[in-house]
Design an enzyme around this catalytic site. Sequence first.
Site, PDB file in Angstrom:
ATOM      1  CG  ASP A  14      -0.527 -64.764  68.100  1.00 33.36           C
ATOM      2  OD1 ASP A  14      -1.429 -65.619  68.091  1.00 33.36           O
ATOM      3  OD2 ASP A  14       0.676 -65.053  68.223  1.00 33.36           O
ATOM      4  CG  HIS A  18       0.474 -67.282  65.565  1.00 32.85           C
ATOM      5  ND1 HIS A  18       0.976 -67.276  66.847  1.00 32.85           N
ATOM      6  CD2 HIS A  18       0.754 -68.512  65.053  1.00 32.85           C
ATOM      7  CE1 HIS A  18       1.529 -68.444  67.102  1.00 32.85           C
ATOM      8  NE2 HIS A  18       1.418 -69.202  66.028  1.00 32.85           N
ATOM      9  CB  SER A  77       3.966 -71.050  67.260  1.00 28.57           C
ATOM     10  OG  SER A  77       2.603 -71.375  67.374  1.00 28.57           O
TER      11      SER A  77
END
Length: 321
Positions: free
Chosen positions: A256, A286, A159
């Site tokens: 996501d 995610h 991320s």
Amino acid sequence: MLDPQAQALMQLMVERGVPPVNTLSPVEARESYRSRRSFTQPDAPEVFKVEDQVMAYNGVKVPVRIYHPHAAQTQHALPGLVYIHGGGWTIGDLDTHDVLCRSLCLQADVVVVSVDYRMGPEHKFPAAYDDTVAAFHWTVANAGTLGIDPNRIAIGGDSAGGNLSAAACLGLRDDTNAKVKPAFQLLIYPATIMWPDTASYHANGKGYMLTKESIAYYTENYLRDREDAKDWRASPQLAASHANLPPAFVMTAGFDPLRDEGLMYADALSKSGVPSQYICFERQIHGFITMGRVMQEANTAVSLCAQVLRVQLHASKPSAC
């Protein structure tokens, strides 16, 4: 179809009244994230040795945690991985990603240097980027004492950590003072465009853990203003060139909001001649890779990342040092 285990987790969070991250202060959000890890993360596997140190540069002190695999008992120049944790440049720390780093260390037989970089809103852009680049330089400079081959060091993260890893590879590519460059980049559902306008952002921006509101919360905590979003150090997709970068493995999740950003970045690398692999866990959300206690596919994803690291970093010959 959404993974039933992911669906069950999200339903449980609703039932337990877990507040959206964007409704919390950064301090509250960090504590909430930290407290949930024991429920979603597997037990921490034993590695050969773990040590906490402090990286110091230009008056800045950054905690780092080094994980040594069992192979370190007989091999003294193992590949290394500088790992940059996720959390929207706002939450996350050495503990929230401890299990993941241990797992990558063991399964890939690499020395992992986990970096507790400075975060927003206390430390705005480009502090986290600067810490990431400094962490690579620090690992190279201390490779001998860490038992790492300086020519086989990867950078990776999830991320926000994937964002910082991609940006650091761009910066290090053009750094004439960097005699050693990253050997590989591991990008797990990376954010590559600030203030995105992609199909996945609109389709998955509500109801799948990471929302449009939480993305805005994280971005505003990190950036000084909207102009920062145009800087390639914040939005690696916007770099003038993606040529001559380290080989990459990019992993995304189907539900996501950041899915399309990861795919676009993998395509940009491939179009520029960079050896790149791309995998999407189509049924996942995610953040899933750290949730191996409640999602089987998370453990599969960790093992896949470790296998890619093993192949990429162990295939090359150790340097003379």
